[in-house]
Design a protein around this motif. Structure first.
Motif, PDB file in Angstrom:
ATOM      1  N   CYS A 184       2.632   7.926   4.065  1.00 19.02           N
ATOM      2  CA  CYS A 184       3.511   7.918   2.886  1.00 19.02           C
ATOM      3  C   CYS A 184       4.269   9.240   2.853  1.00 19.02           C
ATOM      4  N   THR A 219       1.011   4.154  -2.904  1.00 23.68           N
ATOM      5  CA  THR A 219       0.605   5.513  -2.547  1.00 23.68           C
ATOM      6  C   THR A 219       1.617   6.550  -3.023  1.00 23.68           C
ATOM      7  N   MET A 220       2.840   6.122  -3.286  1.00 27.87           N
ATOM      8  CA  MET A 220       3.844   7.051  -3.800  1.00 27.87           C
ATOM      9  C   MET A 220       3.480   7.530  -5.204  1.00 27.87           C
ATOM     10  N   THR A 253      -5.594   4.285  -3.451  1.00 22.50           N
ATOM     11  CA  THR A 253      -4.835   3.107  -3.032  1.00 22.50           C
ATOM     12  C   THR A 253      -5.603   2.316  -1.980  1.00 22.50           C
ATOM     13  N   ASN A 295      -3.745   8.511  -1.972  1.00 22.70           N
ATOM     14  CA  ASN A 295      -3.902   7.574  -0.852  1.00 22.70           C
ATOM     15  C   ASN A 295      -5.318   7.008  -0.772  1.00 22.70           C
ATOM     16  N   SER A 325       7.802  10.790  -0.759  1.00 21.66           N
ATOM     17  CA  SER A 325       7.645  11.460  -2.051  1.00 21.66           C
ATOM     18  C   SER A 325       6.876  12.762  -1.855  1.00 21.66           C
ATOM     19  N   GLN A 363       8.802   6.279   7.142  1.00 22.34           N
ATOM     20  CA  GLN A 363       7.784   5.412   6.539  1.00 22.34           C
ATOM     21  C   GLN A 363       8.092   3.942   6.820  1.00 22.34           C
ATOM     22  N   GLY A 408      -0.618   2.343   5.572  1.00 17.12           N
ATOM     23  CA  GLY A 408       0.244   2.415   4.391  1.00 17.12           C
ATOM     24  C   GLY A 408      -0.160   3.545   3.458  1.00 17.12           C
ATOM     25  N   ALA A 441       3.137  12.273  -3.005  1.00 15.03           N
ATOM     26  CA  ALA A 441       2.346  11.172  -2.464  1.00 15.03           C
ATOM     27  C   ALA A 441       1.072  11.691  -1.800  1.00 15.03           C
ATOM     28  N   THR A 442       1.171  12.827  -1.124  1.00 12.28           N
ATOM     29  CA  THR A 442       0.006  13.442  -0.482  1.00 12.28           C
ATOM     30  C   THR A 442       0.048  14.948  -0.720  1.00 12.28           C
ATOM     31  N   THR A 452       0.836  -1.208   0.000  1.00 12.11           N
ATOM     32  CA  THR A 452       0.000   0.000   0.000  1.00 12.11           C
ATOM     33  C   THR A 452       0.869   1.255   0.000  1.00 12.11           C
ATOM     34  N   SER A 453       1.917   1.205   0.817  1.00 11.71           N
ATOM     35  CA  SER A 453       2.824   2.348   0.918  1.00 11.71           C
ATOM     36  C   SER A 453       3.509   2.639  -0.411  1.00 11.71           C
TER      37      SER A 453
END
Length: 610
Positions: free
Chosen positions: A561, A520-521, A528, A525, A564, A593, A557, A567-568, A516-517
């Motif tokens: 994140c 998510t990159m 994912t 999220n 990156s 992470q 996960g 990522a969010t 999942t992690s």
């Protein structure tokens, strides 16, 4: 599928190398996916109409209003006071306050609200913003793990449980997990931020070339001691007269620095202040405040005769009017000209408050003074007029940058309005019984900050938007569509889970978190979590284990994140303000992470047994 993976890998390599700006790299990847037929133009542009991107734009504007009105400074001063000058205390307070807000407000909203406060706090305490901004973004995500509504992936796993007939999670079922994440985050981020996040501040490196601050100019020319404020009341004899009729310079040797009018309503929340220079034809009205400059005895004499009321507060504010210095060039056409004939007032609506000649300061009887090469003139006027001095003439050089100085002036009388707008927005986002979507609340709040005058002008509001971060997120969002459309994300998730499922529940739990992690990159999220939740549920049922720890691994996960910048949204929001590169997220975010994942592999089975 292979083409999508190649584009993704090249994009990641370009992000890490830092040779191109991140938004340009994202746009190149997006264009490649369209040209190769993997995405349609509509799919490629979907990110630019995403509610997340629109929310980010609105939150940048709201954050700018918090800064422009001085509300950030007030709030940051309270936090600094609590920290008592301790850097570690400051760091911990930022983490705790952000995590608490993040438990009830979206992490994007939390960062946008806290970012101007943290930037102001860093400036006042002498700490580089880069030390605090990335931990701020990470803390908002950790805070989201404290409650059911803290982050969208939490709601995704709640839906997965109820759809499959399992007991739903309670509002604070997430709190133990969130508290452990915050504790691990503090332990890891505190040393890593000291080592990797002490970025050089461009403003500090260029400090030698900057102009003097407004407060420095006021102090240098001793303006505060030579200026007094007087209120024109209903009984004042000068009410209704023009400035020319007063003939202050000839009768008393005084000059009117500015005329101000302040209007208050709604208990001080709605307050407007207008400033103007005193032109000969200006008519003085009741409630006007005049700023007089000159001999104090003469001011007292005039005030008594005119029956105007002296006000206690004599400090000079710079809302509509500003000051700066200009230096006359050796071949200026003004050399040898008396100041009264210089044309500054007629052509630019500019006042000359003082002259610095060598080490001497000339503040009295300025009109008859002849200008000399190298004279430094302290000028006052509307910010727009001061900027024109820099644009239109070669006879002088403006010291400093008026436009930037104007942006730094806080409209503190609008701080109550900004606070109310922000509070109502947060209230609307927190409570579900208010039938307003978060994006609508943010758009409305952003518009209100402009309409109520929390910015000097509309251009100032636009300048608060970090377009690099907006384009970065909007251009990378369709990458998730490409990964799902080509079956890449499904292949990765199913393959990893199938391989690890035979090794026992603990290994499978660890595999679900890191799968999942990893996804998510490159995928949002929420997307994912939607993809991985049914996989985690099915895997748990197949091995005869409880689905709770596996679904928690999914939401962790998806939310934790940090490796990156795209990522969010919080990671992207702080990228420019902190001066971060892609590698900085890897240095600080990747260890965090990974360690949270390892810790949760052992903690989740204790909280939610297999």
């Amino acid at each position: 599928m292979a083409t999508t993976i190649v584009i993704l890998l090249i994009t990641v390599i370009m992000f890490v190398s830092g040779k191109l700006r991140s938004d340009i790299v994202a746009l190149c990847a997006l264009t490649s996916l369209v040209l190769l037929g993997i995405l349609t133009p509509e799919e490629a542009l979907s990110g630019f109409s995403s509610t997340v991107v629109i929310m980010m734009v609105g939150l940048f504007v709201i954050g700018g209003a918090i800064l422009q009105t001085g509300l950030a400074k007030v709030m940051s001063q309270k936090i600094i006071k609590l920290a008592r000058g301790n850097d570690t205390g400051l760091f911990l307070l930022v983490i705790f306050v952000t995590a608490f807000i993040g438990a009830f407000v979206s992490n994007t909203g939390t960062v946008a609200l806290m970012m101007p406060i943290v930037v102001s706090m860093a400036a006042q305490s002498g700490v580089r913003p880069s030390r605090l901004l990335m931990p701020l973004a990470f803390a908002s995500s950790m805070g989201g793990m404290l409650t059911l509504i803290g982050t969208p992936p939490n709601l995704v796993i709640q839906e997965a449980l109820t759809e499959n007939g399992y007991r739903p999670l309670e509002f604070f079922s997430f709190t133990p997990v969130g508290l452990i994440c915050i504790a691990v985050g503090i332990i890891i981020m505190l040393p890593l931020s000291k080592v990797f996040l002490f970025k050089n501040n461009e403003n500090e490196s260029n400090k030698e070339g900057r102009g003097k601050t407004l407060d420095e100019l006021v102090e240098e020319y001793n303006l505060s001691n030579g200026v007094r404020r007087y209120l024109i009341t209903s009984v004042s004899d000068i009410k209704g007269k023009t400035v020319a009729e007063l003939n202050l310079r000839n009768n008393y040797g005084l000059s009117i620095l500015e005329i101000r009018n302040e209007n208050n309503s709604s208990g001080g929340i709605i307050r407007n202040v207008t400033q103007s220079l005193a032109s000969p034809g200006t008519i003085l009205a009741e409630r006007d405040i005049i700023y007089l400059m000159g001999d104090k005895k003469k001011m007292d004499e005039f005030a008594k005769k005119a029956r105007i009321q002296k006000l206690d507060k004599n400090n000079i504010d710079f809302y509509d009017l500003g000051i700066t210095e200009i230096v006359l060039m050796p071949k200026s056409r003004l050399i040898g000209t008396r100041l009264i004939n210089s044309g500054f007032r007629e052509k630019y609506s500019i006042n000359i408050l003082g002259i610095k000649r060598n080490k001497d300061y000339i503040l009295d009887n300025l009109t008859g003074e002849k200008l000399c090469p190298g004279d430094v003139l302290l000028v006052q006027g509307k910010w727009s007029n001061i900027a024109k001095l820099d644009d239109e003439e070669t006879d002088w050089v403006v010291l400093g940058q008026p436009e930037k100085q104007a942006m730094q002036v806080t409209l503190d009388y609008k701080a109550p309005m900004a606070a109310v707008i922000m509070a109502v927005m947060v209230f609307a986002m927190v409570f579900d019984f208010i039938p307003v979507a978060p994006v609508t609340a943010i758009m409305t709040a952003g518009l209100l900050t402009v309409l109520t005058g929390c910015f000097r002008n509309i251009e100032a509001a636009y300048k608060t938007i970090n377009w690099e971060s907006i384009v970065l997120i909007a251009a990378m969002m369709p990458m998730s569509v490409a990964l799902e459309k080509t079956g890449t994300s499904a292949m990765i998730s199913h393959s990893l889970v199938e391989v690890l499922g035979a090794m026992g529940p603990t290994v499978l739990l660890c595999g679900i978190y890191f799968t999942t992690s990893l996804l998510t990159m490159f995928i949002s999220n929420t997307a994912t979590a939607v993809l991985m939740a049914p996989i985690a549920m099915t895997s748990a049922i197949e091995i005869g284990a409880s689905p709770y720890p596996f679904l928690f691994a999914v939401t962790l996960g998806a939310s934790m994140c940090f490796a990156s910048p795209f990522a969010t949204p919080p990671n992207a929001l702080v990228m420019n303000a902190g001066g971060y590169k892609f590698g900085d997220y890897i240095k600080v975010g990747l260890p965090l992470q990974v360690i949270i994942g390892i810790a949760m592999t052992f903690v989740l089975p204790l909280l939610f047994p297999f």
